[in-house]
Design a protein around this motif. Structure first.
Motif, PDB file in Angstrom:
ATOM      1  N   PHE A   5       0.843  -1.139  -0.032  1.00 42.41           N
ATOM      2  CA  PHE A   5      -0.131  -0.029  -0.070  1.00 42.41           C
ATOM      3  C   PHE A   5       0.961   1.279  -0.107  1.00 42.41           C
ATOM      4  O   PHE A   5       2.114   1.271   0.840  1.00 42.41           O
ATOM      5  CB  PHE A   5      -0.991   0.164   1.348  1.00 42.41           C
ATOM      6  N   GLU A   6       0.385   2.270  -0.715  1.00 40.22           N
ATOM      7  CA  GLU A   6       1.061   3.687  -0.854  1.00 40.22           C
ATOM      8  C   GLU A   6      -0.090   4.563  -1.037  1.00 40.22           C
ATOM      9  O   GLU A   6      -0.989   4.425  -1.658  1.00 40.22           O
ATOM     10  CB  GLU A   6       2.124   3.575  -1.520  1.00 40.22           C
ATOM     11  N   ILE A   7       0.551   5.751  -0.531  1.00 38.61           N
ATOM     12  CA  ILE A   7      -0.612   7.152  -0.760  1.00 38.61           C
ATOM     13  C   ILE A   7       0.419   8.121  -0.854  1.00 38.61           C
ATOM     14  O   ILE A   7       1.479   8.280   0.109  1.00 38.61           O
ATOM     15  CB  ILE A   7      -1.501   7.217   0.345  1.00 38.61           C
ATOM     16  N   PHE A   8      -0.077   9.133  -1.951  1.00 36.72           N
ATOM     17  CA  PHE A   8       0.788  10.514  -1.847  1.00 36.72           C
ATOM     18  C   PHE A   8      -0.331  11.392  -2.647  1.00 36.72           C
ATOM     19  O   PHE A   8      -1.113  11.098  -3.348  1.00 36.72           O
ATOM     20  CB  PHE A   8       2.041  10.119  -2.701  1.00 36.72           C
ATOM     21  N   LYS A   9       0.170  12.513  -2.246  1.00 42.10           N
ATOM     22  CA  LYS A   9      -0.592  13.585  -2.706  1.00 42.10           C
ATOM     23  C   LYS A   9       0.489  14.311  -3.940  1.00 42.10           C
ATOM     24  O   LYS A   9       1.255  14.683  -4.079  1.00 42.10           O
ATOM     25  CB  LYS A   9      -0.868  14.785  -1.898  1.00 42.10           C
ATOM     26  N   LEU A  10      -0.272  14.744  -5.166  1.00 44.89           N
ATOM     27  CA  LEU A  10       0.159  15.108  -6.237  1.00 44.89           C
ATOM     28  C   LEU A  10      -0.269  16.811  -6.032  1.00 44.89           C
ATOM     29  O   LEU A  10      -1.373  17.131  -5.949  1.00 44.89           O
ATOM     30  CB  LEU A  10      -0.369  14.827  -7.443  1.00 44.89           C
ATOM     31  N   GLY A  11       0.443  17.782  -6.237  1.00 46.78           N
ATOM     32  CA  GLY A  11       0.534  19.453  -6.035  1.00 46.78           C
ATOM     33  C   GLY A  11       0.665  19.828  -7.432  1.00 46.78           C
ATOM     34  O   GLY A  11       0.855  19.283  -8.468  1.00 46.78           O
ATOM     35  N   THR A  12       0.370  21.220  -7.527  1.00 46.51           N
ATOM     36  CA  THR A  12       0.491  21.989  -8.678  1.00 46.51           C
ATOM     37  C   THR A  12       1.602  21.700  -9.496  1.00 46.51           C
ATOM     38  O   THR A  12       1.726  21.617 -10.579  1.00 46.51           O
ATOM     39  CB  THR A  12       0.229  23.480  -8.242  1.00 46.51           C
ATOM     40  N   GLN A  13       2.797  21.785  -8.890  1.00 43.91           N
ATOM     41  CA  GLN A  13       4.024  21.726  -9.427  1.00 43.91           C
ATOM     42  C   GLN A  13       4.330  20.305 -10.207  1.00 43.91           C
ATOM     43  O   GLN A  13       4.567  20.237 -11.271  1.00 43.91           O
ATOM     44  CB  GLN A  13       5.339  22.094  -8.646  1.00 43.91           C
ATOM     45  N   GLN A  14       3.763  19.165  -9.513  1.00 36.39           N
ATOM     46  CA  GLN A  14       4.060  17.803  -9.953  1.00 36.39           C
ATOM     47  C   GLN A  14       3.181  17.736 -11.172  1.00 36.39           C
ATOM     48  O   GLN A  14       3.418  17.159 -12.176  1.00 36.39           O
ATOM     49  CB  GLN A  14       3.734  16.856  -8.958  1.00 36.39           C
ATOM     50  N   ALA A  15       1.984  18.216 -11.076  1.00 34.79           N
ATOM     51  CA  ALA A  15       0.708  18.237 -12.215  1.00 34.79           C
ATOM     52  C   ALA A  15       1.554  18.796 -13.444  1.00 34.79           C
ATOM     53  O   ALA A  15       1.293  18.490 -14.480  1.00 34.79           O
ATOM     54  CB  ALA A  15      -0.454  18.916 -11.918  1.00 34.79           C
ATOM     55  N   LYS A  16       2.206  19.931 -13.284  1.00 35.40           N
ATOM     56  CA  LYS A  16       2.655  20.596 -14.579  1.00 35.40           C
ATOM     57  C   LYS A  16       3.759  19.905 -15.034  1.00 35.40           C
ATOM     58  O   LYS A  16       3.780  20.041 -16.286  1.00 35.40           O
ATOM     59  CB  LYS A  16       3.233  21.790 -13.945  1.00 35.40           C
ATOM     60  N   GLN A  17       4.510  19.076 -14.229  1.00 34.50           N
ATOM     61  CA  GLN A  17       5.537  18.259 -14.777  1.00 34.50           C
ATOM     62  C   GLN A  17       5.357  17.143 -15.545  1.00 34.50           C
ATOM     63  O   GLN A  17       5.714  16.969 -16.663  1.00 34.50           O
ATOM     64  CB  GLN A  17       6.625  17.984 -13.508  1.00 34.50           C
ATOM     65  N   ILE A  18       4.170  16.639 -14.907  1.00 39.29           N
ATOM     66  CA  ILE A  18       3.451  15.421 -15.694  1.00 39.29           C
ATOM     67  C   ILE A  18       2.698  15.859 -17.026  1.00 39.29           C
ATOM     68  O   ILE A  18       3.147  15.156 -18.048  1.00 39.29           O
ATOM     69  CB  ILE A  18       2.342  14.734 -14.711  1.00 39.29           C
ATOM     70  N   SER A  19       2.134  17.013 -16.953  1.00 39.08           N
ATOM     71  CA  SER A  19       1.516  17.404 -18.065  1.00 39.08           C
ATOM     72  C   SER A  19       2.595  17.664 -19.330  1.00 39.08           C
ATOM     73  O   SER A  19       2.264  17.477 -20.446  1.00 39.08           O
ATOM     74  CB  SER A  19       0.748  18.493 -17.836  1.00 39.08           C
ATOM     75  N   ALA A  20       3.625  18.296 -18.698  1.00 40.47           N
ATOM     76  CA  ALA A  20       4.739  18.682 -20.008  1.00 40.47           C
ATOM     77  C   ALA A  20       5.238  17.340 -20.427  1.00 40.47           C
ATOM     78  O   ALA A  20       5.685  17.330 -21.809  1.00 40.47           O
ATOM     79  CB  ALA A  20       5.569  19.463 -19.134  1.00 40.47           C
ATOM     80  N   ALA A  21       5.450  16.126 -19.619  1.00 39.99           N
ATOM     81  CA  ALA A  21       6.054  15.061 -20.510  1.00 39.99           C
ATOM     82  C   ALA A  21       5.188  13.887 -20.122  1.00 39.99           C
ATOM     83  O   ALA A  21       5.693  13.175 -19.175  1.00 39.99           O
ATOM     84  CB  ALA A  21       7.486  14.957 -19.865  1.00 39.99           C
ATOM     85  N   PRO A  22       3.884  13.628 -20.410  1.00 35.87           N
ATOM     86  CA  PRO A  22       3.100  12.334 -19.980  1.00 35.87           C
ATOM     87  C   PRO A  22       3.560  11.223 -20.336  1.00 35.87           C
ATOM     88  O   PRO A  22       4.364  10.932 -21.188  1.00 35.87           O
ATOM     89  CB  PRO A  22       1.824  12.728 -20.606  1.00 35.87           C
ATOM     90  N   ASP A  23       3.413  10.289 -19.322  1.00 38.08           N
ATOM     91  CA  ASP A  23       3.784   8.797 -19.827  1.00 38.08           C
ATOM     92  C   ASP A  23       2.764   8.266 -20.925  1.00 38.08           C
ATOM     93  O   ASP A  23       1.627   8.832 -20.955  1.00 38.08           O
ATOM     94  CB  ASP A  23       3.679   7.883 -18.803  1.00 38.08           C
ATOM     95  N   PRO A  24       3.377   7.385 -21.821  1.00 40.06           N
ATOM     96  CA  PRO A  24       2.486   6.483 -22.598  1.00 40.06           C
ATOM     97  C   PRO A  24       1.502   5.800 -22.091  1.00 40.06           C
ATOM     98  O   PRO A  24       1.466   5.359 -20.774  1.00 40.06           O
ATOM     99  CB  PRO A  24       3.498   5.917 -23.592  1.00 40.06           C
TER     100      PRO A  24
END
Length: 275
Positions: A5-24
């Motif tokens: 089990f794991e839990i984490f929170k995605l914030g604004t900066q992480q969302a921007k990073q993922i949006s800029a280079a999304p995984d396939p």
């Protein structure tokens, strides 16, 4: 993912990073629950792409191809991501599969319930950051979280058309399976209980779960076996017998064929991970 089990929170900066280079698009060997408090989620799943503004819920079952891209809305993004192995909550996992196979993402109405989701995730996160987190507490909190999700889901589907016959049949099969998976019963037993042919029941299972009825029965047995291996001191023969395998050798053979490990190897690996 090696842990249970794991839990984490995605914030604004992480969302921007993922949006800029999304995984396939990809699939994974664990279950994933995304709870969007703020922002947007672009989600490719079930071979189509949807984009929803938070608040939202998305449940991704193990093995389902998807791609989730968190995005900001009004300059903000805040999403909880919870990942867990199916054996972590074995008593509810198949019900989750049947409930979410066609509707993976749910739009929530803003209000106090969204705050409750956020608070409950915070409590889970705090427990996980304790020196010695109590995993039984985490399991109860996760079950409570899914109960809250189901409550919200029922509000949004009350005026919709009833589930199609395949979904209804699958849910009936899984309910009967939950009551009988410990017994050495085969496909014919479940098909007869549902007043249908074994062939048609197989077709329904394969179309929704991507497994035959036999594989689904085995999967439920092995989820419970993993649960017992992790949370009890019972020996391999006892565990196998409890889930319908009278012969230890046969149980070990099935377990290794389906998981790539013997029961003893699985117990040793997971015990090391959570110790």
């Amino acid at each position: 993912m090696n842990q249970l089990f794991e839990i984490f929170k995605l914030g604004t900066q992480q969302a921007k990073q993922i949006s800029a280079a999304p995984d396939p698009p990809h699939f994974h060997n664990y279950e994933e629950l995304i709870i969007g408090i703020h922002g947007k989620l672009e989600h490719f799943i079930d071979f189509k792409t949807v984009e929803l503004k938070a608040p939202l819920i998305s449940f991704v079952t193990k093995g389902k191809t998807h791609r989730a891209i968190p995005k900001t809305y009004n300059g903000k993004c805040e999403m909880w991501v919870i990942r867990f192995k199916s054996e972590f909550i074995p008593e509810t996992i198949f019900q989750l599969y049947s409930n979410y196979h066609e509707n993976s993402t749910l739009k929530l109405e803003p209000g106090p319930r969204v705050d409750h989701f956020d608070v409950l995730c915070q409590v889970i996160d705090q427990e996980m950051h304790c020196k010695n987190p109590d995993m039984s507490v985490i399991r109860h909190l996760l079950s409570a979280l899914f109960s809250m999700v189901e409550s919200e889901k029922s509000k949004t589907t009350v005026d919709n058309d009833p589930m199609d016959s395949k979904s209804t049949t699958l849910q009936s099969f899984l309910k009967i399976l939950e009551d009988n998976y410990r017994r050495p019963l085969g496909v014919d037993y479940y098909a007869e209980k549902l007043f249908m042919s074994s062939r048609n029941l197989n077709l329904i299972c394969k179309s929704i779960l991507q497994q035959t009825v036999t594989e689904t029965i085995e999967t439920r047995k092995l989820i419970e076996a993993k649960n017992q291996l992790l949370h009890s001191d019972k020996n391999i023969s006892e565990i196998g017998y409890e889930i319908g395998y009278s012969d230890k050798t046969h149980f070990t053979k099935v377990f290794k064929r389906r998981t790539g490990q013997t029961p003893s190897e699985f117990r040793a690996q997971l015990s090391a991970l959570i110790s």
